[in-house]
Design a protein around this motif. Structure first.
Motif, PDB file in Angstrom:
ATOM      1  N   PRO A 106       0.810  -1.230   0.000  1.00 40.18           N
ATOM      2  CA  PRO A 106       0.000   0.000   0.000  1.00 40.18           C
ATOM      3  C   PRO A 106       0.843   1.280   0.000  1.00 40.18           C
ATOM      4  O   PRO A 106       1.968   1.291   0.501  1.00 40.18           O
ATOM      5  CB  PRO A 106      -0.822  -0.103   1.291  1.00 40.18           C
ATOM      6  CG  PRO A 106      -0.155  -1.149   2.111  1.00 40.18           C
ATOM      7  CD  PRO A 106       0.559  -2.069   1.182  1.00 40.18           C
ATOM      8  N   ILE A 107       0.258   2.319  -0.559  1.00 38.24           N
ATOM      9  CA  ILE A 107       0.911   3.631  -0.561  1.00 38.24           C
ATOM     10  C   ILE A 107       0.586   4.311   0.763  1.00 38.24           C
ATOM     11  O   ILE A 107      -0.570   4.601   1.066  1.00 38.24           O
ATOM     12  CB  ILE A 107       0.407   4.492  -1.755  1.00 38.24           C
ATOM     13  CG1 ILE A 107       0.733   3.806  -3.085  1.00 38.24           C
ATOM     14  CG2 ILE A 107       1.014   5.908  -1.693  1.00 38.24           C
ATOM     15  CD1 ILE A 107       2.197   3.534  -3.336  1.00 38.24           C
ATOM     16  N   LYS A 108       1.616   4.550   1.553  1.00 38.22           N
ATOM     17  CA  LYS A 108       1.423   5.104   2.895  1.00 38.22           C
ATOM     18  C   LYS A 108       1.389   6.631   2.901  1.00 38.22           C
ATOM     19  O   LYS A 108       0.799   7.235   3.785  1.00 38.22           O
ATOM     20  CB  LYS A 108       2.562   4.647   3.832  1.00 38.22           C
ATOM     21  CG  LYS A 108       2.624   3.145   4.024  1.00 38.22           C
ATOM     22  CD  LYS A 108       1.484   2.693   4.903  1.00 38.22           C
ATOM     23  CE  LYS A 108       1.628   1.251   5.322  1.00 38.22           C
ATOM     24  NZ  LYS A 108       0.408   0.759   5.999  1.00 38.22           N
ATOM     25  N   ALA A 109       2.094   7.232   1.957  1.00 35.92           N
ATOM     26  CA  ALA A 109       2.164   8.704   1.974  1.00 35.92           C
ATOM     27  C   ALA A 109       2.448   9.224   0.571  1.00 35.92           C
ATOM     28  O   ALA A 109       3.068   8.538  -0.249  1.00 35.92           O
ATOM     29  CB  ALA A 109       3.259   9.177   2.927  1.00 35.92           C
ATOM     30  N   VAL A 110       1.943  10.427   0.334  1.00 36.60           N
ATOM     31  CA  VAL A 110       2.275  11.150  -0.904  1.00 36.60           C
ATOM     32  C   VAL A 110       2.901  12.469  -0.475  1.00 36.60           C
ATOM     33  O   VAL A 110       2.322  13.204   0.328  1.00 36.60           O
ATOM     34  CB  VAL A 110       1.006  11.416  -1.759  1.00 36.60           C
ATOM     35  CG1 VAL A 110       1.368  12.239  -2.993  1.00 36.60           C
ATOM     36  CG2 VAL A 110       0.326  10.104  -2.164  1.00 36.60           C
TER      37      VAL A 110
ATOM     38  N   TYR B 138      -4.432   7.814  -5.443  1.00 37.05           N
ATOM     39  CA  TYR B 138      -3.847   6.958  -4.404  1.00 37.05           C
ATOM     40  C   TYR B 138      -4.806   6.779  -3.223  1.00 37.05           C
ATOM     41  O   TYR B 138      -4.790   5.760  -2.554  1.00 37.05           O
ATOM     42  CB  TYR B 138      -2.484   7.514  -3.955  1.00 37.05           C
ATOM     43  CG  TYR B 138      -1.487   7.420  -5.091  1.00 37.05           C
ATOM     44  CD1 TYR B 138      -0.954   6.185  -5.451  1.00 37.05           C
ATOM     45  CD2 TYR B 138      -1.151   8.535  -5.856  1.00 37.05           C
ATOM     46  CE1 TYR B 138      -0.083   6.070  -6.524  1.00 37.05           C
ATOM     47  CE2 TYR B 138      -0.277   8.424  -6.936  1.00 37.05           C
ATOM     48  CZ  TYR B 138       0.246   7.185  -7.259  1.00 37.05           C
ATOM     49  OH  TYR B 138       1.096   7.073  -8.328  1.00 37.05           O
ATOM     50  N   ASP B 139      -5.653   7.764  -3.012  1.00 37.25           N
ATOM     51  CA  ASP B 139      -6.700   7.618  -1.994  1.00 37.25           C
ATOM     52  C   ASP B 139      -7.718   6.579  -2.472  1.00 37.25           C
ATOM     53  O   ASP B 139      -8.154   5.709  -1.712  1.00 37.25           O
ATOM     54  CB  ASP B 139      -7.378   8.982  -1.775  1.00 37.25           C
ATOM     55  CG  ASP B 139      -8.374   8.952  -0.633  1.00 37.25           C
ATOM     56  OD1 ASP B 139      -8.207   8.119   0.281  1.00 37.25           O
ATOM     57  OD2 ASP B 139      -9.321   9.755  -0.652  1.00 37.25           O
ATOM     58  N   SER B 140      -8.059   6.646  -3.764  1.00 41.96           N
ATOM     59  CA  SER B 140      -9.118   5.767  -4.298  1.00 41.96           C
ATOM     60  C   SER B 140      -8.721   4.287  -4.274  1.00 41.96           C
ATOM     61  O   SER B 140      -9.583   3.418  -4.238  1.00 41.96           O
ATOM     62  CB  SER B 140      -9.500   6.193  -5.721  1.00 41.96           C
ATOM     63  OG  SER B 140      -8.488   5.816  -6.628  1.00 41.96           O
ATOM     64  N   ILE B 141      -7.422   3.984  -4.284  1.00 43.08           N
ATOM     65  CA  ILE B 141      -7.010   2.568  -4.312  1.00 43.08           C
ATOM     66  C   ILE B 141      -6.543   2.071  -2.941  1.00 43.08           C
ATOM     67  O   ILE B 141      -6.135   0.928  -2.809  1.00 43.08           O
ATOM     68  CB  ILE B 141      -5.863   2.337  -5.330  1.00 43.08           C
ATOM     69  CG1 ILE B 141      -4.662   3.239  -4.998  1.00 43.08           C
ATOM     70  CG2 ILE B 141      -6.343   2.556  -6.759  1.00 43.08           C
ATOM     71  CD1 ILE B 141      -3.363   2.780  -5.630  1.00 43.08           C
ATOM     72  N   SER B 142      -6.592   2.939  -1.937  1.00 41.32           N
ATOM     73  CA  SER B 142      -6.032   2.559  -0.633  1.00 41.32           C
ATOM     74  C   SER B 142      -7.129   2.269   0.378  1.00 41.32           C
ATOM     75  O   SER B 142      -8.139   2.974   0.421  1.00 41.32           O
ATOM     76  CB  SER B 142      -5.161   3.690  -0.079  1.00 41.32           C
ATOM     77  OG  SER B 142      -4.162   4.021  -1.006  1.00 41.32           O
TER      78      SER B 142
END
Ligand SMILES: [Zn+2]
Length: 570
Positions: free
Chosen positions: A103-107, A123-127
């Protein structure tokens, strides 16, 4: 330095070389001059590619105007710069996910520009868990200003500079990327959750991250330093063209000396890898060499401008006098494919001394129209200026043609014919300009002179985006859209109470709209929901129907409220 490259061919580059013609008419294909051919070759910088490094850093170059970078951690990854739309973020993430699907933890946003922030919502939509958005403490302010009070003009000038509405065959590249894609979808900007002032050190998914405020291309710029990887992400403070010390789409003054200092701060870490937010990554000893070259070029232009300013020279004189020193002039990092020295000089002058160049005849000059009418008198009538314009176009003396057309437009003389000639001149200059900003701006302006052509706003809004923007932003927009002709003498106060508990008041007085939180002596009391109000102001809902349904409660003063709103229109 084991570099694995994944070549992706979703955007095959087409190098268009057309036949030459001496006729001076609109839309005639031209053979690129050798300097424009260099710009065509510069497109090689933007072949969509993910460059992957053994240290867990992956950089997507050429998918859109800006790069996106993924850093692999333990059980999670981070993204540095989110691309310019959710469409592009999705394209890029397909490749990143194949490399590591944690998962993407931060942008992290390196700065406020849309090409670094508008893809974040993907990235919000896939997390499952919303990624943390990290930025400088002023980033949200600058984004709101671009989306808010400056939106109409910045959108128009950006679409010209990036050639958004040009036919595909006219757009070579935009200097720092293949094209601007912000209009492909509604901006997926997410407001920052974690912000800082000077520096911030944090660890996310086991990745040690150091962020440093670094003014330069923007005031909110930061750079990322990853000490474990000895990797530097300079944001837009370094890319492979002469830096945009001023941007012709319009900007507040860029702190040029601060930019040099920021590059020196980066040099102090002695980085081994450099992952810029535009153009390809650099590694090994090239990193320090390039950082040094870049800061030297900026310092040279800054210092020499000030040296000549102090001699009393005007900006239009200084631009003719400054060229990069021969030691560095030929560096591919300093080709004027984005910023130019001439525009930079004017901006530096303006940054230190403001708009008055010091020349007494420029302090309070005659109006454009008055000057043109006296010129017409001098040359025996306005028609003679028109004949000179025709002659200039025939002689391909196109900059002069543009300047002559200014006089004729000021005098409202044969405007349709003048605009046709102005359009030919703009297209001619644009086609021959190796600087894509100038090229696209002039070609787009030629297109705008076509009858019936209208620029569209490249920033669309939807409920998601409006939620990211503060209510203050909407009231600031109301303030600058007040039409003074529609305001009566006296004091009038409209008080707004929102579901969230927020209170706002607009006081009309002396043809200005004062925004405050006071709520006494209200002529109008409005109660409504925050989101609905923002959406109504953004044109998503019709205020008449929302007043009729009671979702905007005017306490019995519907007509008065609608009349009040109508004052905030050009
Ligand atoms: Zn950028």
């Amino acid at each position: 330095m084991n570099t694995k490259l994944y070549y992706i061919s979703i955007l095959p580059l087409i190098f268009l070389l057309s036949s030459c013609s001496d006729d001076v008419t609109r839309s005639q294909p031209v053979e690129y001059t050798s300097s424009v051919e260099k710009l065509v070759q510069h497109s090689e910088e933007f072949i969509p590619t993910v460059y992957s490094y053994d240290n867990g850093i992956h950089i997507a170059v050429g998918f859109g105007i800006a790069n996106s970078i993924m850093v692999e951690g333990e059980g999670g990854n981070i993204i540095i710069d989110a691309a310019d739309s959710v469409v592009e973020a999705e394209k890029i993430y397909k490749f990143f996910k194949n490399i590591n699907s944690n998962p993407i933890k931060a942008v992290i946003y390196t700065h406020n520009h849309g090409d670094h922030t508008f893809g974040a919502a993907y990235y919000d939509s896939i997390s499952e868990e919303k990624p943390q958005i990290i930025a400088h403490e002023t980033t949200a302010f600058y984004i709101e200003r671009i989306m808010g009070i400056l939106n109409p003009i910045i959108s128009a000038r950006s679409s010209r500079m990036f050639g958004t509405f040009l036919p595909e065959e006219q757009l070579i590249n935009v200097g720092i990327g293949p094209f601007l894609g912000v209009s492909q979808s509604t901006p997926g900007y997410m407001k920052p959750d974690i912000t800082f002032s000077d520096e911030l050190k944090l660890t996310i998914a086991g990745i040690d991250i150091e962020l440093y405020h670094a003014v330069g291309e923007t005031n909110d710029q930061l750079f990322v330093w990853l000490p474990q990887q000895k990797a530097l992400m300079p944001g837009d403070n370094l890319y492979k063209t002469f830096p945009n010390l001023y941007t012709i789409r319009g900007t507040t003054h860029r702190d040029v000396k601060g930019w040099v200092d920021s590059l020196d701060h980066m040099r102090s870490f002695n980085p081994e890898y450099l992952f810029p937010s535009h153009t390809k990554p650099i590694e090994g000893e090239e990193v320090m060499k390039t950082l040094t070259l870049y800061r030297d070029a900026i310092q040279y232009v800054h210092d020499q401008t000030i040296r000549l300013m102090n001699q009393g020279l005007y900006p239009d004189q200084i631009i003719e006098m400054i060229e990069l020193p021969s030691e560095i002039a030929d560096s591919p990092f300093l080709n004027e494919f984005y910023g130019t020295i001439r525009w930079s000089v004017k901006s530096i002058f303006n940054g230190y001394l403001g708009w008055f160049n010091g020349n007494i005849s420029d302090l309070d000059p005659l109006s454009r129209k008055e000057e043109a009418s006296r010129l017409a008198l001098m040359v025996g009538g306005v028609e003679n200026i028109y004949l000179q314009l025709e002659a200039a176009v025939t002689a391909k003396d196109m900059q002069w043609a543009l300047q002559l057309s200014d006089h004729l437009i000021a005098l409202n003389h044969k405007v349709n014919d003048v605009n046709k000639l102005r359009s030919i001149a703009a297209e001619y200059i644009g086609q021959r300009s190796p600087n894509p900003n100038k090229r696209n701006y002039l070609l787009s302006s030629a297109l705008e002179l076509e009858p019936g052509f209208e620029l569209e706003n490249i920033i669309k809004s939807d409920a998601y985006l409006l939620k990211q923007l503060s209510m203050d932003n909407f009231f600031n927009i109301l303030s600058v859209t007040l039409n003074p002709e529609k305001v009566e003498t006296g004091i009038y106060r409209a008080c707004f109470a929102f579901d969230s508990g927020l209170k706002k008041t607009i006081t009309l007085r002396n043809k200005i709209a004062e925004i405050s939180s006071a709520s006494t002596d209200c002529d109008l009391n409005i109660e409504t929901n925050d989101s609905l109000f923002k959406e109504t102001l953004a044109g998503i809902h019709n205020p008449i129907s929302k007043v009729a349904s009671g979702e905007i409660n005017t306490n019995g003063k519907s007509a008065e409220f609608l009349m009040f709103l109508s004052k905030f229109r050009n």
